[in-house]
Scaffold this motif. Structure first.
Motif, PDB file in Angstrom:
ATOM      1  N   GLY A 245      -3.948 -10.226  13.897  1.00 47.80           N
ATOM      2  CA  GLY A 245      -5.316 -10.050  14.364  1.00 47.80           C
ATOM      3  C   GLY A 245      -5.874  -8.727  13.893  1.00 47.80           C
ATOM      4  N   PRO A 246      -7.180  -8.530  14.035  1.00 43.17           N
ATOM      5  CA  PRO A 246      -7.836  -7.333  13.522  1.00 43.17           C
ATOM      6  C   PRO A 246      -7.299  -6.018  14.079  1.00 43.17           C
ATOM      7  N   ALA A 247      -6.792  -5.997  15.299  1.00 48.04           N
ATOM      8  CA  ALA A 247      -6.333  -4.745  15.898  1.00 48.04           C
ATOM      9  C   ALA A 247      -4.841  -4.493  15.702  1.00 48.04           C
ATOM     10  N   ASP A 248      -4.130  -5.427  15.075  1.00 44.67           N
ATOM     11  CA  ASP A 248      -2.676  -5.342  14.968  1.00 44.67           C
ATOM     12  C   ASP A 248      -2.247  -4.905  13.572  1.00 44.67           C
ATOM     13  N   ALA A 249      -1.713  -3.691  13.474  1.00 47.66           N
ATOM     14  CA  ALA A 249      -1.244  -3.172  12.190  1.00 47.66           C
ATOM     15  C   ALA A 249       0.007  -3.918  11.746  1.00 47.66           C
ATOM     16  N   ARG A 250       0.189  -3.989  10.432  1.00 49.20           N
ATOM     17  CA  ARG A 250       1.342  -4.682   9.841  1.00 49.20           C
ATOM     18  C   ARG A 250       2.380  -3.688   9.352  1.00 49.20           C
ATOM     19  N   ASP A 251       3.594  -4.192   9.169  1.00 49.37           N
ATOM     20  CA  ASP A 251       4.666  -3.443   8.534  1.00 49.37           C
ATOM     21  C   ASP A 251       4.868  -4.065   7.154  1.00 49.37           C
ATOM     22  N   PHE A 252       4.472  -3.355   6.115  1.00 48.72           N
ATOM     23  CA  PHE A 252       4.514  -3.909   4.766  1.00 48.72           C
ATOM     24  C   PHE A 252       5.901  -3.875   4.140  1.00 48.72           C
TER      25      PHE A 252
END
Length: 160
Positions: free
Chosen positions: A136-143
């Motif tokens: 979702g827009p507020a959830d940062a990812r771990d690349f």
């Protein structure tokens, strides 16, 4: 449209970079796999944090033969200013007009808010979707999950 499944053909992408250069997925794949990173907007806090992580991981992606491309509905002018301010070493694609067309093709366009959500797609050199992560827009990812096993560690001098 729905998010492309792992093993399916990746939708086309023909956009312009933050510097106005053409970015064609088919041409990019000639050099190996491509990591498409959709994000809502330049200059926003979560997106900035994610870009810092991608900047830190960029050398590792390159060493693994993966081209990173960020995509948002921002204009190339906003993307150029953000890229210069942050020192982003990879292309940012302007999915500005038709507004969000590529994000729609990848099933990550939020129609109510007029922006891309956080979709990440690893496209293999064959043009097939190899890995997908949607937040979702507020959830940062771990690349780091997109780095192949055994990918070289970041050089110590690259720490920020």
């Amino acid at each position: 449209m729905t998010v492309p499944a792992v093993g399916s053909s990746a939708p086309e992408m023909r956009l312009r970079s933050q510097y106005g250069e053409p970015l064609d997925l088919g041409e990019l794949l000639e050099d190996g796999p491509v990591l498409l990173v959709f994000y809502p907007f330049a200059f926003s806090s979560v997106c900035g944090g994610e870009m810092h992580q991608l900047i830190e991981l960029h050398d590792r992606f390159r060493a693994a033969g993966i081209t990173v491309v960020g995509l948002s509905v921002d204009s190339k002018y906003a993307l150029q200013a953000w890229s210069m301010e942050m020192g982003i070493p990879f292309s940012l694609a302007a999915d500005f007009w038709p507004h969000g067309a590529v994000a729609r093709a990848y099933g990550v366009f939020d129609e109510d808010r007029g922006m891309a959500t956080r979709g990440t797609f690893l496209i293999g050199a064959s043009g097939m979707v190899e890995q997908v992560l949607v937040h979702g827009p507020a959830d940062a990812r771990d690349f780091t999950v997109f780095l192949p096993a055994g990918a070289p560690a970041a050089p110590e001098s690259a720490s920020h």
